[in-house]
Enzyme design. Structure first.
Site, PDB file in Angstrom:
ATOM      1  N   GLU A  99       0.548  -1.228   0.188  1.00 57.23           N
ATOM      2  CA  GLU A  99      -0.152  -0.269   0.445  1.00 57.23           C
ATOM      3  C   GLU A  99       0.458   1.817   0.368  1.00 57.23           C
ATOM      4  OE1 GLU A  99      -3.606  -1.965   2.588  1.00 57.23           O
ATOM      5  OE2 GLU A  99      -2.947  -0.233   3.155  1.00 57.23           O
TER       6      GLU A  99
ATOM      7  N   GLU B  18      -5.060  -8.762   1.406  1.00 56.74           N
ATOM      8  CA  GLU B  18      -5.819  -8.610   2.516  1.00 56.74           C
ATOM      9  C   GLU B  18      -7.750  -8.084   1.812  1.00 56.74           C
ATOM     10  OE1 GLU B  18      -4.217  -5.258   4.943  1.00 56.74           O
ATOM     11  OE2 GLU B  18      -2.571  -5.741   4.347  1.00 56.74           O
TER      12      GLU B  18
END
Length: 454
Positions: A173, A353
């Protein structure tokens, strides 16, 4: 949906689909000052008054550094194929640019060997936000020299582990690192400077590409990729103003990271919006960023809805909210996967995720989290629907294996399918973990039948 009967979900997935759970080093390891580990920017940020909601830190967290063997047994009991975890850069190279710490590296040797011995594929993430403080003192990700330190780090990990692990992810991320860490300032290192954030984002992408190139030249056998937090962006209404706002938001969140990798350029709408704050790009940078991916990891939690009139209120259309205030919207995951398949074809997609924070209830010794169980099941169904429509999705990982340090939220938000009592460090499988375990048992039965029929 009847969670005791997962037949409808099971039948949508190919037999080689990879099922797993995920964590990150700073959130679970603890042992902040043991065996030569250096400080990270998150160790420092946790000491800033008001930075963490409950004024907590990661010094102990889930004490995984000492309890790793029991934790691996717990992972094995779930029946997963893979475990995604990150390496703490300051644990293996305390200052980020000096000597390697053999004691820290030995911990990950034990972890990788322990996973392999249990039949679980290790999936390594190199950077999950814990930059060594020594590098931050030299300018951190805003300093182009940090790009080269990251490549050195990647090569050392590749040399030691690249022939034994399933995959190596460069960054987790990068949008969070750049935007929350350097523009909004709510995450480490807590800087508020839009121009710096844009430059940081470029350096993160640059060192990703340089690391992939260097690892391949080194002969690394692991699959190589990056993990991005992605959400489909919808206009709040069909007005031209809302559509324009949604297009610009999408350019900053999704296309800013995908277009350079796949198309060799940043989206023009975002560059125009940044103006003088746009990053400095040196000759050859975009070619380095555009290294071929073996996979694209996707972290999905909710959709993004944009209104030109101002912030859109999540849940205003009647959808459930998680404890983070994020809207539960499984359809968004199907939409996202199909959009990626359409606009960025040719690379396997993995859900690295997906999960939710809810307030768990402990009743008669059981941890009841029907809301989390429902969230996971519905999003697995959403992945299955995308596969039916042709999206090349190869795996799904639940975030998170266990409750942990949730960054600026401290320990107040629980994402785990395993409950952690932070005082005693006792782990307990929640209802969601038991459901996931039983779901994977059915997956194994389907795999066995498919193998016998082949």
């Amino acid at each position: 949906m009847n969670f005791n009967d997962t037949k409808d979900i099971d039948t949508t997935f190919p037999p080689d689909f990879l099922w797993g759970v995920a964590t990150s080093a700073f959130q679970i390891e603890g042992a902040a000052k043991e065996d030569g580990k250096g400080p990270s920017i998150w160790d420092d940020f946790c000491r800033v008054p008001g930075a963490i909601v409950d004024a907590s830190h990661g010094d102990v967290a889930c004490d995984h550094y000492h309890r790793w063997e029991a934790d691996l047994d717990m992972i094995q009991s779930l029946g997963v194929d893979a475990y995604r975890f990150s390496i703490s850069w300051p644990r293996v190279r305390p200052t980020g640019d000096g000597a390697w710490n053999e004691a820290g590296l030995a911990f990950y040797e034990r972890l990788v060997d322990g996973l392999i011995a249990r039949g679980i594929k290790p999936c390594i993430t190199l950077y999950h936000w814990d930059l060594p403080s020594g590098l931050q003192a030299q300018g951190g990700w805003a300093n182009r020299e940090t790009v080269h330190r990251f490549v050195e780090y990647a090569l050392e990990i590749g040399r030691r582990f690249g022939d034994r692990v399933e995959s190596i992810t460069t960054h987790n991320e990068p949008w969070i690192v750049a935007t929350l860490g350097h523009d909004i300032g709510t995450f480490a290192p807590g800087i508020k400077n839009r121009a710096m954030a844009a430059q940081v984002s470029h350096h993160l992408l640059l060192c990703h590409g340089m690391a992939l190139k260097a690892l391949r030249e080194q002969g690394c056998k692991a699959q190589l990729g990056i993990v991005l937090n992605l959400s489909p962006t919808y206009p709040a209404t069909d007005s031209a103003e809302d559509r324009r706002s949604a297009t610009l938001s999408d350019a900053h969140l999704l296309r800013w990271y995908l277009d350079p990798i796949f198309h060799g350029r940043y989206p023009q709408e975002a560059l125009d919006d940044l103006g003088a704050d746009a990053p400095k790009i040196e000759p050859g940078d975009m070619a380095l960023i555009g290294q071929k991916l073996d996979y694209l990891g996707i972290n999905y939690y909710s959709r993004s809805v944009v209104s030109a009139a101002g912030p859109w209120k999540a849940g205003s259309q009647g959808h459930e909210l998680t404890d983070m205030g994020w809207e539960v919207y499984p359809q968004g995951l199907t939409d996202l996967l199909m959009r990626l398949h359409r606009d960025y074809p040719g690379v396997p997609l993995y859900i690295t995720e997906n999960g939710a924070a809810f307030k768990d209830q402990v009743v008669d010794g059981e941890v009841r989290d029907a809301d989390r169980t429902r969230y996971i099941a519905e999003h697995i169904e959403a992945v299955g629907e995308a596969i039916k429509q042709g999206a090349p999705v190869g795996g799904y990982m639940v975030w998170s294996l266990m409750d942990n340090f949730e960054w600026a939220s401290g320990y107040e938000k629980r994402f785990g399918i395993v409950r952690v009592d932070y005082d005693s460090q006792v782990r307990q499988l929640k209802q969601s973990a038991l459901w996931y375990r039983d779901f994977l048992k059915r997956q194994r039965a389907l795999r066995s039948r498919a193998a016998q029929a082949a």
